[in-house]
Structure formats: C-alpha cells, structure tokens
Enzyme design. Structure first.
Site, PDB file in Angstrom:
ATOM      1  N   ASP A 262       0.861  -1.167   0.000  1.00 33.20           N
ATOM      2  CA  ASP A 262       0.000   0.000   0.000  1.00 33.20           C
ATOM      3  C   ASP A 262       0.909   1.231   0.000  1.00 33.20           C
ATOM      4  OD1 ASP A 262      -3.207   0.609   1.597  1.00 33.20           O
ATOM      5  OD2 ASP A 262      -2.090   1.773   0.131  1.00 33.20           O
TER       6      ASP A 262
HETATM    7  C1  GLC Z   1      -4.354   4.198  -0.112  1.00 34.41           C
HETATM    8  C2  GLC Z   1      -5.265   3.068   0.265  1.00 34.41           C
HETATM    9  C3  GLC Z   1      -5.389   1.986  -0.771  1.00 34.41           C
HETATM   10  C4  GLC Z   1      -5.258   2.599  -2.156  1.00 34.41           C
HETATM   11  C5  GLC Z   1      -3.830   3.108  -2.266  1.00 34.41           C
HETATM   12  C6  GLC Z   1      -3.561   3.736  -3.633  1.00 34.41           C
HETATM   13  O1  GLC Z   1      -3.571   4.579   0.986  1.00 34.41           O
HETATM   14  O2  GLC Z   1      -5.004   2.436   1.516  1.00 34.41           O
HETATM   15  O3  GLC Z   1      -6.668   1.356  -0.578  1.00 34.41           O
HETATM   16  O4  GLC Z   1      -5.532   1.638  -3.145  1.00 34.41           O
HETATM   17  O5  GLC Z   1      -3.519   4.057  -1.254  1.00 34.41           O
HETATM   18  O6  GLC Z   1      -4.368   4.844  -3.813  1.00 34.41           O
END
Ligand code: GLC
Length: 749
Positions: A262
């Site tokens: 993430d």
């Molecule tokens: C965010 C979220 C995740 C998302 C990622 C990219 O922090 O936790 O669900 O897909 O970043 O945007």
C-alpha cells in the site's frame, strides 16, 4: 510476447533496470493533477522517472498515451509503464459504494458494475484498478467499511469474486478490461479501535476461518494483483510479514500474481519500529515477497546495496521483476502499450444510457427499508415536501470515487421533480440546515467543506414552511461523503447534531415522516426509527442515486436490500457482528439475568441485524425440511486454506422451505441459508451465512426454495490447523435475516 521471451528480456536487463521495475511513482512525477491518495514523497530524478515500472493516480487517454509514448521510447528495453488507479465503485458512472453493493445480495449486480467501470477506466488509459477490497469489517467506527461488502465472509467472497470477474473478464489484454487488485492483505478490517493504520491482533483461527475466506475467493477468481495492508498482524506489519505473504498468500492460498505494497507501507515499517531504516525495510519487504514498492524510496535506493553486501540474493529481485513483466505481458502492453486507450471511445462510453440504467438498478437493489409503519411507503400523497441537506447534496458517492464529478450525480430534487412532472402531486424542497455541524472535522477532506456560513435560521424557516404545506415529509439526512473512506474513523457514529435538531423541529409539526439516510457505515440512529413512519438506508448511491431512490419511494419498484453490516443501538457495541460465539454464559432473554454475557445499559443484539431489510409486501416462510437427517462424512480430506469443492464428491442434504408473498404487491425477498456447527474442536459461530437466493413473488404466490448443503459448507479451520469437517450435529436455518430461528438439524457421521 511469449512467456519464455520474458525470461530472455529479464536476463538482458541491467540490475538498475530490474530494480526500477519494482518502483511505483506517484502520478505527480508525471503530471501535477494526479490524484493524491497517499503521502507524496520528495521530487524524483529524471532517471528514476525514466525507469520506474509503474505509476498511480493518473487518468486521461491522451495524457497517458503521451506519457507512455515518451516512456517506451526512452526506456533502454522499451518496457511499457503500468498505469494504476483506485476505481473502487465507479470511474465516471459511479455505482453504489461496495457496502451498498453488499446490500444487494446480488453478485451479478457487482459484476455488471465492475464491467462498466473497467470499460470506462480502460478507455481512459488505466491498466490496473486497486479493487476489490475484500476486508472483513465488523467495526462501524472505521471509515473504510464503506469500501467493503460487509461483515460476512461468504457474502464478501461471492461479491468480490464477482467484481474480479467483471473487471478482468476472460483476458485482461482485452481493451474493455483491466487487472484487479485485491486488498488489503490481510485483515485490515480488524484494525484496533476502528482506526486506520493500527494494530490487528488475531489468532490464526480467526484469521483463516473468518478474515481470509473472501481474499481466497478472489484468488480462486484469478485476481492478478494483491496489496499489502497498513496494519500489523500480531505485531508484524504486513509488508514485512514473510509468513503471511509467502506461506499463507502464495503457498496455501495459491496466489501467483503481483504483490504491491500500500502507499508508503514499506517505508512505514520504520515508524512501526520493525525496521531501523529504509534499507532494512526494503530487506524485510523483498524477503516477504512484496514485488512493487508503492511510493517510497525503499526499493529504488537500497536493493542494489543489499545485493552488493550479499544480504539478499539477486534471485529475489528477479522473481519479483518477472511477475511484473508477466502482468504487463498479460495486459498485452508489449504489443499495444496503450491498451486501447482512446479519448474518442471514452467519450462514447461514459454515462451511456446503458451504464446509467445498470447503475440505477443497482441503487434500487441496494436500498434497505428498515421501518415502514402502516405502509407509509410507497408514497401516496399529493403534497410532498423533501427537507434536509441531502435534498440538493451532489456528493452521493464515497470519498473513494476519486474521479467522480459530483455534478453528474442525480440529486433527490432533480429525481423527484422528474418523477412527478406532469402529475397533480405538488412538491416542495428545503435544505433545512447545513450537512455538517459547525465544528465538524473532516481531516484530509476538510477542503471539501463549503457553505458553513449558511443562515441556519433562514434554512429552518423555509423547512418549517415546507413541512406546513405537506401531507408527508421526506427527511433527507446523512453523514458527509467525506466522513467515510480512508482516515475518517469516528468515535461517535450518530448523524450531525444540526440534522437531528432539524428532524426534531419537523417532527413537532406532526406530519408523517419518511426518513432517508445517506451513510458509509452503520450508524447509531438514535430515536429516528421510533419517530419516523418509514426509514430507509441509502448508503452512498453514486451517479443514479436520486433516480434509484425515487423509483422505490414512488412504488415503481419494491425495496429489496438487506443489511451487509449490523446496525447497533450505540457505538459502545462495536465491533458488532452476527456470526459471533455463544460464550459459556449466553445471555437469556430475561432482562435482569445475572452473571451472563451482557451490558447493563444496552442489548447484546444488533438494533437491525445482518441480512435484515423489508419489502413493500409481507413474506412468510414455512418450517425447514431436510431430505435426510444424516450426511455421510468423507474421510481423510483437508486443506491448508478454505478450498472450494474440497468435498465435491461428498454427500449432500437438501434443505427446503416454502416462501409465500402474503402481501398486496409483487416483491423480491432474499432467502438466506445459515448453518451452525453445534460442537467443534474449536468453538463455532452461532450462525454462518452459507447461501442466499432471491425470489420474486406476486401477491398470494408461493414457491419452494431449496439449498443443497454440501460438506464444503461445514469445513472450518480445526484444532489440527487445517480446513476439514468434523462429525457431529449441525443446525440449518432458512430465513429472511440472520436473526431467524427457523431451523432443522442433521448429523454428519
Ligand atoms: C491508499 C489506500 C489503498 C489505495 C492506495 C492507492 O492509501 O489504503 O486502498 O488503493 O492508497 O491509492
């Protein structure tokens, strides 16, 4: 490109090129207007930009074609860039939020929605969507429950597998499809105190028997990517959790796709205190099998050193790069780096009549009617007033519909005006108050706040006038779109005080009240259910929100939604879920039972249980009959993870009940199958959803509803730490929600 040629390409790449394939840059590295869904890092050098394997947050066919053309031309091996984006429940045509999709109890609806989202996103230049979220959620304080389909592993599994099928189709090289990414692995929904980025303490039993089942369903559906979660699992941040990623996700669950962190999660092992610095974080993550580092400098600046110092084998990098190249190849990017992105195709696709119709039908299916006293609904009055901040509120999506233009959403005012055009019904509209209390804090989304300076006296006066005019008032209330989603946890889950005050003043007029609630989580509804003649949960309905709600309130369609998450009496009950354990001292029905599991000041049960929802009709169900009382146990079968058709050749029992529409209108009821394992080598939940079927019946019509109970439905993570069944007695429930006691017993022998 042929798969064997990928190995040749890999062998030909420099170490720097290989490592940079594992680096994902924020879209800002390429374009200023990229969506920021994380903490954007420092500037990146031209070299990094030239070699990084992927980016996120960008969209726009012409823009991305231009970036790709430049990138492929300048890359030493002309390897195409991957474009990724969060298309969670809509790109342009926005569907009900995933929690609302859970309420449809209809995987076909989610599949159709995902197909449309994939078409729009692919035409707009996207290759991968960071969806579905398969996190099991039980705590309404967590803002991200809006992105899940709820508190049940089975429902989440069928809904998220359907989304994967919709996004990916049979071939992700097809220009109407994108690769899907299941998240957040693993068990992010168990985050302590309902707060983002927090710790998760779970036994291996709870993890595997409840939390991992839905992710497994997406793996079985062929999901191409998985994302690590921000949380620790029992003290280990997921991005550095080798057991979770290599032993569980890859070996036991059979996932062979790309594993991406993430946003920032690899670097966050430092503040977590698992890694002393980014170099150690990179070491832990590559050992754990994380392929792509989303938006930190861990991999890009440390993997080469770790190899030179002999701390990691270059093979670890090679296996990760091969998975990334394989994904690009499956998308057909070596043949067409643009994956068919086309502004012209995109213009034709977005908001097409067909897409709107599918979205509108999804809204209708997602609405959950919780109260309808004396058939207050469907509307039957010539003088109707809509009052409340959601009369004109355009933000009907969730905060994760990041490409949604809220101006394209159909508001309640627009939809009701259309619905009653040319009829003798008179409508009045009044906002009545601001959506949020003056002191509301929307954190990151605070910039979305407006009209705080509203003249609430004037708004109230207009509302009272509208109430005075009407025979029936529709109160249009709800939490803000920006109080749901990431980093929007709440310790109190009531509606804003200013809205409750407005409700009280309108209630004092004595008019009949229909209450609509727009929400991204279960709420403490206070006395709204008692004070309303009807109450309906609308979730975050998206583009066709106003139309779908008007279709149901006017009686063109009966509501059929069922709660995907339990609604509490108060936040103190959270986390709250139906499939809990009986305990050694289950609370009996009498109120003053001593020394049993209970609160002094609140029932244990949900105010409205999982699976609950009314229709405009009235259904009855007969007792459950089983075609036999014993199921023959298959011997010697087990598996490391919840595996479908483990017992494909096993014995079966058929459970049947007759459902009758006793009401006056045609309606659709969702018959739910729950099973309870009465005795196990570990204690078992009091009920578990194992199937559901929708039946549409005319007034007076009856039908037999049958479910085939397989031994697969009885398998769980036993004391032997494998999935298998155990002989013993089971209860089979058939009903219209998880509180049903309509049951019969059988024995597995
Ligand atoms: C965010 C979220 C995740 C998302 C990622 C990219 O922090 O936790 O669900 O897909 O970043 O945007």
């Amino acid at each position: 490109m042929k798969k064997e040629d990928l190995q040749k390409l890999l062998n030909d790449m420099s170490l720097e090129e290989k490592i940079m394939q594992l680096v994902q840059l924020p879209g800002q590295a390429f374009e200023d207007d990229a969506a920021i869904t994380g903490i954007a890092e420092a500037e990146v050098s031209a070299k990094v930009k030239q070699l990084a394997g992927s980016t996120l947050g960008l969209h726009g066919a012409d823009k991305l074609r231009k970036i790709q053309e430049e990138y492929v031309k300048n890359h030493p091996h002309h390897i195409p860039l991957l474009f990724m984006l969060d298309v969670i429940h809509g790109h342009d045509t926005v569907f009900p939020c995933p929690l609302g999709q859970g309420a449809t109890f209809n995987p076909e609806t989610s599949k159709k929605g995902a197909q449309i989202q994939a078409k729009e996103a692919a035409a707009d230049g996207i290759h991968v969507t960071f969806s579905p979220m398969a996190d099991l959620v039980r705590d309404a304080r967590w803002g991200r429950v809006v992105e899940s389909t709820g508190e049940d592993p089975y429902l989440n599994g069928v809904m998220t597998a359907a989304m994967v099928e919709g996004y990916q189709g049979d071939n992700i090289a097809d220009h109407d499809h994108v690769a899907a990414c299941v998240k957040h692995f693993a068990a992010y929904g168990g985050s302590e105190a309902g707060r983002d980025y927090n710790n998760v303490e779970l036994s291996e039993y709870a993890l595997k028997d409840q939390y991992l089942r839905a992710y497994k369903k997406t793996v079985d559906a062929g999901v191409k990517m998985a994302m690590t979660s921000f949380n620790t699992l029992n003290g280990i941040p997921s991005s550095g959790n080798k057991w979770l990623m290599r032993d569980v996700l890859r070996k036991e669950m059979g996932f062979d796709g790309v594993l991406i962190s993430d946003w920032g999660a690899i670097g966050e092992m430092v503040p977590w205190g698992l890694a002393a610095d980014l170099k150690e974080a990179a070491h832990l993550a590559i050992e754990a099998g994380v392929d792509i580092d989303m938006c930190t400098e861990s991999y890009g600046f440390n993997l080469a050193t770790l190899i030179e110092e002999g701390k990691i084998d270059e093979k670890l990098v090679d296996e990760a790069v091969l998975r990334v190249l394989n994904l690009k190849n499956e998308l057909g990017l070596f043949e067409d780096p643009y994956h068919g992105a086309s502004a012209e195709k995109y213009e034709k696709l977005t908001f097409s009549e067909e897409s709107r119709e599918v979205a509108r039908a999804a809204v209708r299916e997602s609405l959950v009617l919780l109260e309808n006293k004396e058939n207050a609904l469907p509307l039957n009055s010539k003088k109707i007033s809509l009052i409340g901040p959601y009369v004109d509120e355009k933000n009907l999506q969730s905060s994760w519909a990041i490409t949604c233009n809220a101006d394209t959403n159909v508001t309640l005012r627009q939809a009701f005006t259309e619905a009653f055009e040319g009829t003798d019904t008179e409508l009045r509209f009044a906002n009545g108050c601001t959506l949020l209390d003056e002191d509301a804090d929307l954190g990151f989304f605070h910039s979305h706040l407006d009209n705080f300076e509203a003249d609430n006296e004037k708004l109230l006066a207009e509302a009272l006038e509208a109430a005075d005019f009407a025979d029936i008032v529709i109160m249009c209330l709800g939490e803000s779109a920006f109080q749901t989603g990431e980093s929007t946890s709440k310790a109190e889950i009531k509606l804003p005080e200013i809205q409750l005050e407005l409700f009280k003043k309108i209630k004092a007029t004595g008019k009949k009240i229909i209450t609509l609630i727009f929400n991204g989580r279960p709420l403490d509804l206070g006395n709204l259910p008692e004070e309303s003649d009807a109450l309906m949960i609308c979730f975050r309905p998206g583009t066709e929100g106003g139309h779908g709600i008007a279709d149901v309130l006017t009686g063109k369609f009966s509501p059929q939604g069922k709660l995907p998450m339990s609604f509490p009496y108060c936040v103190g009950q959270e986390p709250l879920y139906y499939n809990n354990f009986n305990t050694g001292r289950p609370k009996p029905t009498d109120r003053y039972s001593a020394f049993t599991t209970r609160y002094l000041d609140c029932p244990n049960e949900a105010r409205y249980p999982f699976g609950y929802g009314l229709t405009y009709s009235d259904f009855e169900i007969s007792e459950v009959t089983l075609d036999k009382a014993e199921m023959k146990k298959a011997e010697g079968i087990s598996s490391a993870s919840a595996t479908p058709s483990l017992y494909a050749d096993g014995d079966k029992i058929v459970a049947t009940a007759t459902v009758t529409n006793k009401g006056k209108v045609e309606a659709t009821q969702t018959v739910q199958l729950y099973i309870r394992d009465l005795v196990g080598s570990r204690v078992r939940p009091v009920k578990e959803l194992k199937g559901f079927k929708k039946v549409t019946l005319a007034p007076g019509e009856s039908t037999e509803v049958s479910f085939v109970i397989t031994e697969d439905m009885l398998a769980f993570f036993t004391l032997r730490n494998v999935f298998e069944t155990e002989a013993g007695k089971f209860k089979v429930f058939l009903g219209f929600d998880s509180a049903t006691e309509n049951a019969a017993e059988f024995e597995l022998k």
